[in-house]
Design a protein around this motif. Structure first.
Motif, PDB file in Angstrom:
ATOM      1  N   LEU A 443       0.813  -1.214   0.000  1.00  0.00           N
ATOM      2  CA  LEU A 443       0.000   0.000   0.000  1.00  0.00           C
ATOM      3  C   LEU A 443       0.852   1.272   0.000  1.00  0.00           C
ATOM      4  N   ALA A 444       2.162   1.134  -0.067  1.00  0.00           N
ATOM      5  CA  ALA A 444       3.043   2.299   0.009  1.00  0.00           C
ATOM      6  C   ALA A 444       3.246   2.990  -1.327  1.00  0.00           C
ATOM      7  N   ARG A 445       2.826   2.331  -2.423  1.00  0.00           N
ATOM      8  CA  ARG A 445       2.960   2.890  -3.761  1.00  0.00           C
ATOM      9  C   ARG A 445       4.417   3.232  -4.076  1.00  0.00           C
ATOM     10  N   ARG A 446       5.350   2.413  -3.589  1.00  0.00           N
ATOM     11  CA  ARG A 446       6.776   2.681  -3.802  1.00  0.00           C
ATOM     12  C   ARG A 446       7.215   2.201  -5.183  1.00  0.00           C
ATOM     13  N   THR A 447       8.052   2.963  -5.780  1.00  0.00           N
ATOM     14  CA  THR A 447       8.802   2.543  -6.957  1.00  0.00           C
ATOM     15  C   THR A 447      10.267   2.859  -6.701  1.00  0.00           C
ATOM     16  N   TRP A 448      11.146   2.085  -7.326  1.00  0.00           N
ATOM     17  CA  TRP A 448      12.583   2.269  -7.117  1.00  0.00           C
ATOM     18  C   TRP A 448      13.296   2.347  -8.477  1.00  0.00           C
ATOM     19  N   PRO A 449      14.287   3.200  -8.582  1.00  0.00           N
ATOM     20  CA  PRO A 449      15.190   3.081  -9.736  1.00  0.00           C
ATOM     21  C   PRO A 449      15.878   1.720  -9.676  1.00  0.00           C
ATOM     22  N   TYR A 450      16.055   1.124 -10.800  1.00  0.00           N
ATOM     23  CA  TYR A 450      16.549  -0.252 -10.838  1.00  0.00           C
ATOM     24  C   TYR A 450      17.860  -0.418 -10.073  1.00  0.00           C
ATOM     25  N   GLU A 535      -4.460 -13.377  -0.806  1.00  0.00           N
ATOM     26  CA  GLU A 535      -5.884 -13.306  -1.054  1.00  0.00           C
ATOM     27  C   GLU A 535      -6.231 -12.011  -1.776  1.00  0.00           C
ATOM     28  N   VAL A 536      -7.119 -12.093  -2.732  1.00  0.00           N
ATOM     29  CA  VAL A 536      -7.630 -10.921  -3.435  1.00  0.00           C
ATOM     30  C   VAL A 536      -9.114 -10.779  -3.113  1.00  0.00           C
ATOM     31  N   TYR A 537      -9.483  -9.622  -2.587  1.00  0.00           N
ATOM     32  CA  TYR A 537     -10.858  -9.376  -2.157  1.00  0.00           C
ATOM     33  C   TYR A 537     -11.525  -8.451  -3.173  1.00  0.00           C
ATOM     34  N   LEU A 538     -12.431  -9.026  -3.958  1.00  0.00           N
ATOM     35  CA  LEU A 538     -13.169  -8.267  -4.952  1.00  0.00           C
ATOM     36  C   LEU A 538     -14.535  -7.882  -4.396  1.00  0.00           C
ATOM     37  N   LEU A 539     -15.124  -6.852  -4.960  1.00  0.00           N
ATOM     38  CA  LEU A 539     -16.444  -6.424  -4.517  1.00  0.00           C
ATOM     39  C   LEU A 539     -17.469  -7.535  -4.735  1.00  0.00           C
ATOM     40  N   THR A 540     -18.313  -7.753  -3.753  1.00  0.00           N
ATOM     41  CA  THR A 540     -19.402  -8.725  -3.866  1.00  0.00           C
ATOM     42  C   THR A 540     -20.678  -8.007  -4.303  1.00  0.00           C
ATOM     43  N   ASP A 541     -21.662  -8.801  -4.695  1.00  0.00           N
ATOM     44  CA  ASP A 541     -22.950  -8.208  -5.061  1.00  0.00           C
ATOM     45  C   ASP A 541     -23.568  -7.476  -3.880  1.00  0.00           C
ATOM     46  N   ALA A 542     -23.411  -8.036  -2.676  1.00  0.00           N
ATOM     47  CA  ALA A 542     -23.962  -7.389  -1.482  1.00  0.00           C
ATOM     48  C   ALA A 542     -23.313  -6.037  -1.255  1.00  0.00           C
ATOM     49  N   GLU A 543     -22.012  -5.941  -1.511  1.00  0.00           N
ATOM     50  CA  GLU A 543     -21.309  -4.666  -1.320  1.00  0.00           C
ATOM     51  C   GLU A 543     -21.669  -3.661  -2.406  1.00  0.00           C
ATOM     52  N   ARG A 544     -21.969  -4.143  -3.595  1.00  0.00           N
ATOM     53  CA  ARG A 544     -22.446  -3.220  -4.626  1.00  0.00           C
ATOM     54  C   ARG A 544     -23.823  -2.673  -4.263  1.00  0.00           C
ATOM     55  N   THR A 545     -24.600  -3.474  -3.523  1.00  0.00           N
ATOM     56  CA  THR A 545     -25.921  -3.026  -3.099  1.00  0.00           C
ATOM     57  C   THR A 545     -25.828  -2.008  -1.971  1.00  0.00           C
ATOM     58  N   THR A 546     -24.998  -2.298  -0.951  1.00  0.00           N
ATOM     59  CA  THR A 546     -24.839  -1.343   0.157  1.00  0.00           C
ATOM     60  C   THR A 546     -24.080  -0.108  -0.292  1.00  0.00           C
ATOM     61  N   ALA A 547     -23.269  -0.247  -1.317  1.00  0.00           N
ATOM     62  CA  ALA A 547     -22.600   0.857  -2.017  1.00  0.00           C
ATOM     63  C   ALA A 547     -21.458   1.490  -1.237  1.00  0.00           C
ATOM     64  N   THR A 548     -21.706   1.965   0.001  1.00  0.00           N
ATOM     65  CA  THR A 548     -20.681   2.736   0.718  1.00  0.00           C
ATOM     66  C   THR A 548     -20.090   1.993   1.904  1.00  0.00           C
ATOM     67  N   SER A 664     -15.401   3.050  -5.948  1.00  0.00           N
ATOM     68  CA  SER A 664     -14.449   4.118  -6.275  1.00  0.00           C
ATOM     69  C   SER A 664     -13.112   3.921  -5.578  1.00  0.00           C
ATOM     70  N   VAL A 665     -13.054   2.973  -4.671  1.00  0.00           N
ATOM     71  CA  VAL A 665     -11.809   2.695  -3.947  1.00  0.00           C
ATOM     72  C   VAL A 665     -10.907   1.852  -4.848  1.00  0.00           C
ATOM     73  N   PRO A 666      -9.636   2.219  -5.010  1.00  0.00           N
ATOM     74  CA  PRO A 666      -8.752   1.408  -5.855  1.00  0.00           C
ATOM     75  C   PRO A 666      -8.766  -0.053  -5.420  1.00  0.00           C
ATOM     76  N   PRO A 667      -8.856  -0.984  -6.377  1.00  0.00           N
ATOM     77  CA  PRO A 667      -8.964  -2.413  -6.033  1.00  0.00           C
ATOM     78  C   PRO A 667      -7.853  -2.901  -5.105  1.00  0.00           C
ATOM     79  N   LEU A 668      -6.618  -2.402  -5.286  1.00  0.00           N
ATOM     80  CA  LEU A 668      -5.522  -2.824  -4.415  1.00  0.00           C
ATOM     81  C   LEU A 668      -5.788  -2.394  -2.974  1.00  0.00           C
ATOM     82  N   VAL A 669      -6.260  -1.168  -2.789  1.00  0.00           N
ATOM     83  CA  VAL A 669      -6.540  -0.665  -1.451  1.00  0.00           C
ATOM     84  C   VAL A 669      -7.677  -1.466  -0.816  1.00  0.00           C
ATOM     85  N   LEU A 670      -8.748  -1.657  -1.561  1.00  0.00           N
ATOM     86  CA  LEU A 670      -9.885  -2.420  -1.041  1.00  0.00           C
ATOM     87  C   LEU A 670      -9.449  -3.817  -0.622  1.00  0.00           C
ATOM     88  N   SER A 671      -8.673  -4.466  -1.465  1.00  0.00           N
ATOM     89  CA  SER A 671      -8.257  -5.828  -1.177  1.00  0.00           C
ATOM     90  C   SER A 671      -7.374  -5.910   0.057  1.00  0.00           C
TER      91      SER A 671
END
Length: 821
Positions: A443-450, A535-548, A664-671
């Motif tokens: 979650l640090a969004r780090r990149t490094w010069p090679y 583990e990868v946590y994708l949005l479920t139908d229930a979460e699309r319904t509750t929305a927030t 609207s939350v980036p998938p990496l952050v949500l997961s």
């Protein structure tokens, strides 16, 4: 308090009548009325007694002795009589009830402290008036009692007079220090350390310390002090009595000695930097922050002093220790000076905080990736890193391995041997810290010069042992390290690049993820934590319904303190819920790189009965609710600690801010956030406690325990299931094991057993009868299963251990298990 005036008048009346016997009875009645608490206006009564003429006080003392020995006198009355004797007999030549007084002082010496209103200091004053010294343990309890905020001036003055011994007895380190400091210069230094009562030393304190250091010599001081610090935190040399419903101070620091420990860290900060010093200060931080039930960390003030001492030391080893601690410490009060120290170093060097943490990792003498050789005479010592442990092994002159340290090394190279053992321990601690730091980089969004990445990670002698077991993305191409080079999925070498990122499975096709898992297995690479199997946590139908908000991890019951510790390790901020009329924010993880704040809504559970709260008033368990996301600068939410609606705390006319839609939350952050929450539930839920088959207190958790302990699998348990599908065929008990749905079925001779892949709970035939097997709190290595793709899944080790045991159930000897079979 009109009766105060009554007793003052009564004193004058009894003295005028010459009836000191009645006065003694009156004073004992007064002590019973005030429950032995002579504070407030009762001190006026004691003042009248002290003002009596010597002959009146002598007569009253004789009467108190008589009352002490009266048949009707109980232990409270005798205790009050001893205290009053100490007060009225001051300056009299007679020594009243000396044997009884010494016995009472001995009883007091086994307490952590005494209530200042009891005026027990009068007993010590009476003993000192005889010309005898107080026992060291008595001195200790007086000093501790005098440190109370409300201690009277008389007690404070008495404690100030008690200058010997320099430290309180009862702690192993302090008693060793007392044995080592017979020299007057040492005694002066030890006495100076006890004056370290502020957060930081003053210039005057340092000036005096510098003079004492000059008198003794810096090397001598370091070599003497460091062994003391190694003894800090060991069990007391004699236990203190513990009153009912009181914290157990036997596992905390003596507060008087804690000042001396703080002073010792200040002394070490004035010495020339040395690796042994930084190692000892880091260990002192760890020891001082260990939790004590009912008290919290043992002594944060000592931990903070050690951090400040490290911050004042120059050199690579001090910076490395600060960086290691920053990945391990979760106590906010100590984390703040740690972060300040590292930020200050980073600013001074013109680097970012992340860069300073990377550059702070020393090699610890390793000359290759995870390996070093040291020649000691005709013997070779090898330090080799195996996964997350450093092993120290030996070879003789012929190059053959030997099992123990050669005698020639012990005889001729004792200092080198000590350094090698210390280096191995340092490597173990740093490997653990760096593994956790790398696990938080997703979650640090780090990149490094090679080039910088190769230097700080892939080719670093210590970090390289972790980095070479992970997957990375070089200029958009996923690579792993095998056979001496970076390689693609088809094993083509990658020799150069521009930009490097840490690989995460989010956004990659399932087929590609499986292919990389196969690649790791083909090259026999065990990752230091879940990455390819993450583990990868994708949005479920229930979460699309509750929305927030997500209810995926709502309606669970968690052990609060276990959740609190685990949340801190994962970078979440949480406030313990107390059974009081107060509010608290949810557990929060701030994600500044993404401009987001994740919240896990929780509340205290129970509280109607004492069985639901600790002695300090905190809830034992929590109820869980929603996971939400907000902009990082949104106003804080809060709710009552005992439960109720969350509401946004609006100050300075701010408007409320709505939670963000989950899509609207980036998938990496949500997961990653949901993975953290899954971890909290998976570890801290009461549902995975095998002893709670009866539902815990009042049986009210029986339904939850059953539904969680044998219910649908979470994402992490599904990952475990996929791994077991590959592992089981390799087990020696493979012919007795099958995976069916949520369970690992194990066929024994007595029964067939079903082990739940989420909780590790067991059902057995017939009729799915529950079998309680409690795993060890800190199990050793997992059963030998051959290759494992990642480390750190404790529940996997528990499940495999139970399977091995139950597959051969005729050899079980544990009577608790046998009684259920």
């Amino acid at each position: 308090m009109p009766y105060i005036q009554t007793y003052k008048e009564l004193i004058a009346q009894r003295v005028a009548e010459g009836d000191t016997g009645a006065l003694a009875v009156d004073m004992l009645k007064a002590a019973a009325v005030n429950n032995g608490d002579w504070t407030g206006r009762w001190t006026q009564v004691l003042g009248r007694l002290r003002e009596l003429p010597a002959d009146a006080r002598k007569a009253l003392a004789d009467a108190l002795v008589e009352q002490y020995h009266a048949d009707r006198a109980g232990p409270d009355a005798r205790g009050h009589a001893l205290t009053l004797l100490g007060i009225v007999a001051r300056d009299l030549p007679e020594d009243f009830l000396s044997t009884e007084r010494l016995k009472k002082l001995d009883e007091l010496s086994r307490q952590h402290s005494f209530w200042h209103g009891s005026s027990y200091e009068a007993l010590a004053e009476a003993e000192l008036a005889t010309g005898r010294a107080l026992a060291p343990a008595v001195v200790a309890v007086i000093r501790r009692s005098a440190m109370d905020t409300y201690s009277p001036a008389s007690l404070t003055r008495l404690a100030a007079r008690l200058t010997t011994p320099a430290l309180n007895v009862g702690e192993e380190w302090a008693e060793q220090a007392l044995r080592d400091t017979a020299d007057p210069d040492w005694q002066a230094l030890l006495a100076h350390t006890t004056t370290a009562t502020a957060a930081r030393p003053t210039p005057q304190w340092n000036h005096r310390a510098a003079a004492l250091i000059d008198a003794l010599g810096a090397d001598r001081i370091r070599e003497t002090i460091l062994p003391w610090l190694a003894l800090v935190g060991r069990p007391r040399t004699f236990p203190l009595d513990r009153a009912a419903h009181q914290p157990d101070h036997n596992h905390a620091y003596d507060p008087y000695n804690a000042n001396a420990l703080r002073g010792l860290t200040w002394i070490l900060a004035l010495l020339p930097p040395h690796p042994d010093t930084t190692r000892a200060l880091g260990a002192l931080v760890d020891t001082s922050l260990k939790k004590v039930a009912g008290l919290g960390p043992r002594n944060p003030k000592v931990a903070n002093a050690a951090v400040n001492a490290l911050a004042r030391l120059d050199g690579e080893s001090a910076l490395a220790e600060l960086a290691r601690l920053a990945t391990r410490v979760t106590y906010k009060g100590t984390l703040k000076p740690l972060n300040t120290a590292l930020d200050t170093r980073a600013e001074a060097m013109g680097l970012s905080r992340e860069e300073i943490e990377e550059l702070a990792v020393p090699a610890y003498g390793l000359t290759e990736i995870g390996r070093a050789e040291h020649r000691l005479g005709d013997v070779t010592a090898l330090i080799e890193i195996h996964r997350t442990r450093a092993l120290l092994t030996w070879r003789n002159a012929a190059g053959k391995p030997v099992k123990t340290v050669p005698a020639s090394v012990r005889r001729d190279h004792a200092d080198d041997l000590k350094d090698l053992k210390a280096a191995a321990k340092d490597i173990d601690r740093m490997l653990s810290a760096q593994s956790e730091r790398l696990d938080r980089q997703f979650l640090a969004r780090r990149t490094w010069p090679y080039a910088a990445w190769r230097e700080r990670y892939l080719d670093h002698p210590l970090v390289g042992t972790l980095a070479r077991r992970l997957l990375w993305t070089v200029d958009g191409t996923t690579v792993g390290h095998a056979d001496g080079a970076l390689r693609t999925l088809t094993d083509d070498p990658v020799e150069d690049g521009r930009e490097v990122r840490l690989w995460h499975p989010v956004g990659h096709d399932p087929a590609e993820i499986v292919a990389w898992r196969d690649w790791l297995e083909r090259h026999a690479i065990t990752q230091p934590f879940k990455q390819a199997h993450r583990e990868v946590y994708l949005l479920t139908d229930a979460e699309r319904t509750t929305a927030t908000y997500s209810n995926r991890f709502a309606a669970h019951f968690l052990r609060q303190h276990q959740f609190h510790s685990l949340a801190a390790v994962r970078g979440w901020h949480n406030k313990l819920r107390l059974s009081v009329d107060d509010e608290a924010p949810p557990a929060v993880r701030e994600l500044p790189q993404w401009g987001l704040r994740a919240e896990y809504w929780i509340e205290g559970d129970g509280g109607e009965n004492y069985e639901d709260i600790t002695e300090s008033g905190s809830f034992l368990r929590l109820r869980t609710d929603q996971v939400r996301f907000y902009p990082i600068d949104a106003p804080e939410n809060s709710a009552h600690c005992c439960g109720g609606e969350y509401h946004m705390w609006l100050r300075d006319g701010r408007d409320p801010v709505d939670p963000l839609p989950l899509d609207s939350v980036p998938p990496l952050v949500l997961s990653e956030v949901l993975r953290d929450v899954d971890l909290f539930v998976g570890v801290a839920s009461v549902g995975n406690d095998p002893t709670w088959q009866d539902g815990g207190p009042s049986g009210r958790f029986r339904e939850y325990w059953t539904s969680y302990g044998f219910g649908e699998l979470t994402q992490s348990a599904e990952t475990r299931r996929v791994l077991l599908e590959r592992l089981i065929p390799r087990l020696a008990i493979a012919d007795r094991c099958t995976l069916e749905g949520r369970f690992l079925h194990v066929k024994g001779e007595r029964h067939t057993y079903k082990i739940h892949l989420g909780s590790g709970n067991i059902l057995m035939t017939p009729n799915d009868q529950y079998l309680c097997i409690v795993p060890k709190s800190a199990p050793g290595s997992a059963p030998q299963t051959g290759y494992l793709p990642y480390e750190g899944d404790r529940m996997l080790a528990v499940i495999l251990s139970k399977a091995m045991l139950l597959a051969d159930d005729t050899r079980i000897t544990d009577p608790t298990i046998l009684s259920q079979l």
